[in-house]
Design a protein around this motif. Structure first.
Motif, PDB file in Angstrom:
ATOM      1  N   GLU A 103       0.810  -1.223   0.000  1.00  0.00           N
ATOM      2  CA  GLU A 103       0.000   0.000   0.000  1.00  0.00           C
ATOM      3  C   GLU A 103       0.842   1.271   0.000  1.00  0.00           C
ATOM      4  O   GLU A 103       0.360   2.358  -0.309  1.00  0.00           O
ATOM      5  N   ASN A 104       2.142   1.127   0.318  1.00  0.00           N
ATOM      6  CA  ASN A 104       3.009   2.312   0.373  1.00  0.00           C
ATOM      7  C   ASN A 104       3.794   2.549  -0.913  1.00  0.00           C
ATOM      8  O   ASN A 104       4.494   3.560  -1.024  1.00  0.00           O
ATOM      9  N   ASP A 105       3.703   1.628  -1.885  1.00  0.00           N
ATOM     10  CA  ASP A 105       4.566   1.707  -3.068  1.00  0.00           C
ATOM     11  C   ASP A 105       4.441   3.021  -3.835  1.00  0.00           C
ATOM     12  O   ASP A 105       5.399   3.476  -4.448  1.00  0.00           O
ATOM     13  N   SER A 106       3.263   3.609  -3.826  1.00  0.00           N
ATOM     14  CA  SER A 106       3.062   4.846  -4.597  1.00  0.00           C
ATOM     15  C   SER A 106       3.445   6.095  -3.806  1.00  0.00           C
ATOM     16  O   SER A 106       3.376   7.209  -4.335  1.00  0.00           O
ATOM     17  N   LYS A 107       3.874   5.916  -2.562  1.00  0.00           N
ATOM     18  CA  LYS A 107       4.175   7.082  -1.708  1.00  0.00           C
ATOM     19  C   LYS A 107       5.575   7.641  -1.981  1.00  0.00           C
ATOM     20  O   LYS A 107       6.467   6.947  -2.472  1.00  0.00           O
ATOM     21  N   ASN A 108       5.738   8.916  -1.629  1.00  0.00           N
ATOM     22  CA  ASN A 108       7.069   9.506  -1.574  1.00  0.00           C
ATOM     23  C   ASN A 108       7.763   8.965  -0.323  1.00  0.00           C
ATOM     24  O   ASN A 108       7.142   8.295   0.509  1.00  0.00           O
ATOM     25  N   VAL A 109       9.046   9.253  -0.168  1.00  0.00           N
ATOM     26  CA  VAL A 109       9.787   8.662   0.948  1.00  0.00           C
ATOM     27  C   VAL A 109      10.572   9.700   1.737  1.00  0.00           C
ATOM     28  O   VAL A 109      10.928  10.769   1.231  1.00  0.00           O
ATOM     29  N   ILE A 110      10.823   9.342   2.992  1.00  0.00           N
ATOM     30  CA  ILE A 110      11.786  10.036   3.840  1.00  0.00           C
ATOM     31  C   ILE A 110      12.973   9.096   4.006  1.00  0.00           C
ATOM     32  O   ILE A 110      12.806   7.944   4.408  1.00  0.00           O
ATOM     33  N   VAL A 111      14.158   9.555   3.661  1.00  0.00           N
ATOM     34  CA  VAL A 111      15.376   8.744   3.800  1.00  0.00           C
ATOM     35  C   VAL A 111      16.205   9.305   4.944  1.00  0.00           C
ATOM     36  O   VAL A 111      16.489  10.509   4.980  1.00  0.00           O
ATOM     37  N   GLU A 112      16.578   8.429   5.885  1.00  0.00           N
ATOM     38  CA  GLU A 112      17.422   8.823   7.006  1.00  0.00           C
ATOM     39  C   GLU A 112      18.723   8.023   6.924  1.00  0.00           C
ATOM     40  O   GLU A 112      18.694   6.786   6.870  1.00  0.00           O
ATOM     41  N   VAL A 161      18.820  13.682   6.791  1.00  0.00           N
ATOM     42  CA  VAL A 161      17.441  13.272   6.501  1.00  0.00           C
ATOM     43  C   VAL A 161      16.961  14.081   5.300  1.00  0.00           C
ATOM     44  O   VAL A 161      17.112  15.309   5.278  1.00  0.00           O
ATOM     45  N   PHE A 162      16.398  13.411   4.303  1.00  0.00           N
ATOM     46  CA  PHE A 162      15.887  14.108   3.126  1.00  0.00           C
ATOM     47  C   PHE A 162      14.687  13.353   2.567  1.00  0.00           C
ATOM     48  O   PHE A 162      14.476  12.172   2.870  1.00  0.00           O
ATOM     49  N   SER A 163      13.887  14.057   1.791  1.00  0.00           N
ATOM     50  CA  SER A 163      12.721  13.428   1.173  1.00  0.00           C
ATOM     51  C   SER A 163      12.985  13.233  -0.313  1.00  0.00           C
ATOM     52  O   SER A 163      13.734  13.994  -0.931  1.00  0.00           O
ATOM     53  N   ALA A 202      17.488   4.222   6.690  1.00  0.00           N
ATOM     54  CA  ALA A 202      16.066   3.931   6.908  1.00  0.00           C
ATOM     55  C   ALA A 202      15.273   4.642   5.820  1.00  0.00           C
ATOM     56  O   ALA A 202      15.479   5.831   5.574  1.00  0.00           O
ATOM     57  N   VAL A 203      14.406   3.897   5.152  1.00  0.00           N
ATOM     58  CA  VAL A 203      13.545   4.460   4.111  1.00  0.00           C
ATOM     59  C   VAL A 203      12.106   4.349   4.602  1.00  0.00           C
ATOM     60  O   VAL A 203      11.584   3.247   4.771  1.00  0.00           O
ATOM     61  N   LEU A 204      11.466   5.495   4.844  1.00  0.00           N
ATOM     62  CA  LEU A 204      10.125   5.528   5.414  1.00  0.00           C
ATOM     63  C   LEU A 204       9.135   6.098   4.405  1.00  0.00           C
ATOM     64  O   LEU A 204       9.445   7.080   3.729  1.00  0.00           O
ATOM     65  N   PRO A 205       7.950   5.509   4.278  1.00  0.00           N
ATOM     66  CA  PRO A 205       6.932   6.109   3.411  1.00  0.00           C
ATOM     67  C   PRO A 205       6.443   7.415   4.012  1.00  0.00           C
ATOM     68  O   PRO A 205       6.198   7.500   5.210  1.00  0.00           O
ATOM     69  N   GLU A 206       6.340   8.446   3.203  1.00  0.00           N
ATOM     70  CA  GLU A 206       5.852   9.730   3.697  1.00  0.00           C
ATOM     71  C   GLU A 206       4.330   9.702   3.743  1.00  0.00           C
ATOM     72  O   GLU A 206       3.679   9.329   2.762  1.00  0.00           O
ATOM     73  N   VAL A 207       3.760  10.075   4.866  1.00  0.00           N
ATOM     74  CA  VAL A 207       2.307  10.017   5.046  1.00  0.00           C
ATOM     75  C   VAL A 207       1.765  11.411   5.345  1.00  0.00           C
ATOM     76  O   VAL A 207       2.497  12.295   5.791  1.00  0.00           O
ATOM     77  N   ASP A 208       0.473  11.577   5.087  1.00  0.00           N
ATOM     78  CA  ASP A 208      -0.125  12.891   5.345  1.00  0.00           C
ATOM     79  C   ASP A 208      -1.016  12.859   6.586  1.00  0.00           C
ATOM     80  O   ASP A 208      -1.168  11.821   7.236  1.00  0.00           O
ATOM     81  N   ASP A 209      -1.620  13.986   6.877  1.00  0.00           N
ATOM     82  CA  ASP A 209      -2.429  14.128   8.097  1.00  0.00           C
ATOM     83  C   ASP A 209      -3.617  13.167   8.120  1.00  0.00           C
ATOM     84  O   ASP A 209      -4.023  12.694   9.175  1.00  0.00           O
ATOM     85  N   MET A 268       7.587  17.792  11.217  1.00  0.00           N
ATOM     86  CA  MET A 268       6.325  17.058  11.353  1.00  0.00           C
ATOM     87  C   MET A 268       6.209  15.972  10.293  1.00  0.00           C
ATOM     88  O   MET A 268       5.670  14.882  10.559  1.00  0.00           O
ATOM     89  N   ARG A 269       6.718  16.222   9.104  1.00  0.00           N
ATOM     90  CA  ARG A 269       6.694  15.195   8.049  1.00  0.00           C
ATOM     91  C   ARG A 269       7.507  13.981   8.476  1.00  0.00           C
ATOM     92  O   ARG A 269       7.092  12.836   8.282  1.00  0.00           O
ATOM     93  N   VAL A 270       8.673  14.237   9.050  1.00  0.00           N
ATOM     94  CA  VAL A 270       9.528  13.134   9.513  1.00  0.00           C
ATOM     95  C   VAL A 270       8.860  12.397  10.675  1.00  0.00           C
ATOM     96  O   VAL A 270       8.843  11.165  10.724  1.00  0.00           O
ATOM     97  N   LEU A 271       8.296  13.148  11.616  1.00  0.00           N
ATOM     98  CA  LEU A 271       7.639  12.532  12.771  1.00  0.00           C
ATOM     99  C   LEU A 271       6.497  11.623  12.330  1.00  0.00           C
ATOM    100  O   LEU A 271       6.371  10.490  12.804  1.00  0.00           O
ATOM    101  N   ARG A 272       5.648  12.114  11.414  1.00  0.00           N
ATOM    102  CA  ARG A 272       4.537  11.284  10.936  1.00  0.00           C
ATOM    103  C   ARG A 272       5.039  10.005  10.294  1.00  0.00           C
ATOM    104  O   ARG A 272       4.486   8.923  10.509  1.00  0.00           O
TER     105      ARG A 272
END
Length: 355
Positions: A103-112, A161-163, A202-209, A268-272
């Protein structure tokens, strides 16, 4: 499988009708959702239609194979062989296309990226990995935005950390989570000895509110002055932001922007993304304990790859792939390795379906 494909084909036709309706565009959110669904179904329907055409060709060829004319029979045999080869190929493609989607494949990512064992050499390699992923993103037409960086005086970074935003970003970069080991001679090494260091990615899917609701009362937000390598202040205003998520003690900082508002938004983007990843990890722990994927769990403590500079060698330990083109890999040519990881993941999922 054919029944499933026929149902999807019916749904695809229905989507085309819905999207052709002028009334739909008074509801932009629904229109966007339908367009997204159509785009996801399109490659499946294209392969299914090609498969159906191959089936028809096979039926026609079987009929012609009974003809009294030897030339017609010979032509029919050629068509029959080609049709059966197409059917076999397309059936394999369809089985992969019908695999359950992440379900996350289409999301943008946060890379740490964080330096691990190896001190300054690890920090320098962390910077090298940031450059590598940035170059790869540029090759694919993705955009990269720096969120925070903790640099060292020698040009490395203890943490960055970058998106990454772009189509398929998470579907390809998700395999990069884990421990990356580097073997090379540091510039400060006078004896020419090879040192081994590690960096964690660490590669995290970026999620919204909408996907993850955070109670504002669970947040402690502090401001402080942004500083650079060696503790030198970048500016004299308290624009840097530190957010503490009180229920768990998770801390996120951002000081890349001069604007306090922009730093807060990035933090907040990273925290989410971190909270979302933690929630997903808890959900999948039970499944992962029973069956571990061939390409690894994506756990940050798992060593996934070795970069050996003296031998120009890169080895991915999850799929036992070794290539002697590390120089090109570090310049962002990641597709050969990532394609192999995706294929291994699909093969594992197909095998699990048949268990």
């Amino acid at each position: 499988m054919l029944e499933q494909l026929e149902a999807l084909a019916d749904r695809f036709d229905e989507l085309e009708s819905l999207l052709a309706s002028p009334e739909l565009y008074s509801d932009p959110a629904r229109a966007a959702a339908l367009l997204r669904e159509q785009k996801e179904l399109a490659p499946i329907i294209e392969a299914y239609r090609a498969y159906a055409e191959a089936v028809r060709t096979q039926a026609d060829a079987i009929e012609l194979a009974e003809d009294s004319d030897p030339e017609v029979r010979a032509m029919a045999q050629e068509e029959l062989t080609a049709a059966r080869a197409d059917m076999e190929r397309l059936e394999g493609e369809l089985r992969i296309l019908l695999l359950p989607k992440d379900e996350n494949d289409s999301k943008n990512v946060i890379v740490e990226i964080r330096g691990g064992a190896g001190g300054e050499e690890a920090a320098l390699f962390a910077h090298s990995l940031q450059r590598m992923y940035t170059m790869y993103a540029e090759k694919r037409g993705w955009s990269v935005e720096l969120i925070s960086i903790n640099e060292t005086e020698l040009g490395g970074c203890k943490e960055v950390v970058f998106s990454v935003a772009g189509e398929g970003a998470f579907s390809r970069l998700k395999f990069e989570s884990g421990v990356h080991r580097v073997q090379r001679v540091p510039e400060t090494e006078s004896q020419g000895r090879v040192h081994t260091s590690t960096v964690t990615v660490a590669v995290l899917p970026e999620v919204d509110d909408v996907e993850l609701e955070i109670n504002p009362s669970d947040l402690k937000i502090d401001t402080f002055r942004a500083s650079g390598a060696g503790g030198q202040h970048i500016n004299k205003t308290e624009s840097a932001i530190r957010i503490t998520y009180l229920p768990t003690g998770l801390v996120v900082e951002c000081q890349d922007e001069r604007s306090q508002y922009k730093n807060k938004d990035k933090a907040m983007r990273v925290l989410r993304s971190r909270l979302y990843e933690e929630a997903q990890r808890k959900q999948t722990d039970a499944v992962a304990a029973e069956r571990k994927s061939q390409v690894g769990t994506g756990d940050r403590s798992e060593r996934i790859r070795t970069y050996n500079f003296p031998e120009n060698r890169i080895s991915d330990h999850r799929i036992k792939l070794t290539l002697y083109k590390l120089d090109r890999f570090m310049d962002g040519e990641l597709d050969e390795v990532l394609d192999a990881l995706i294929t291994a993941d699909q093969t594992e999922k197909l095998a699990n379906q048949n268990v």
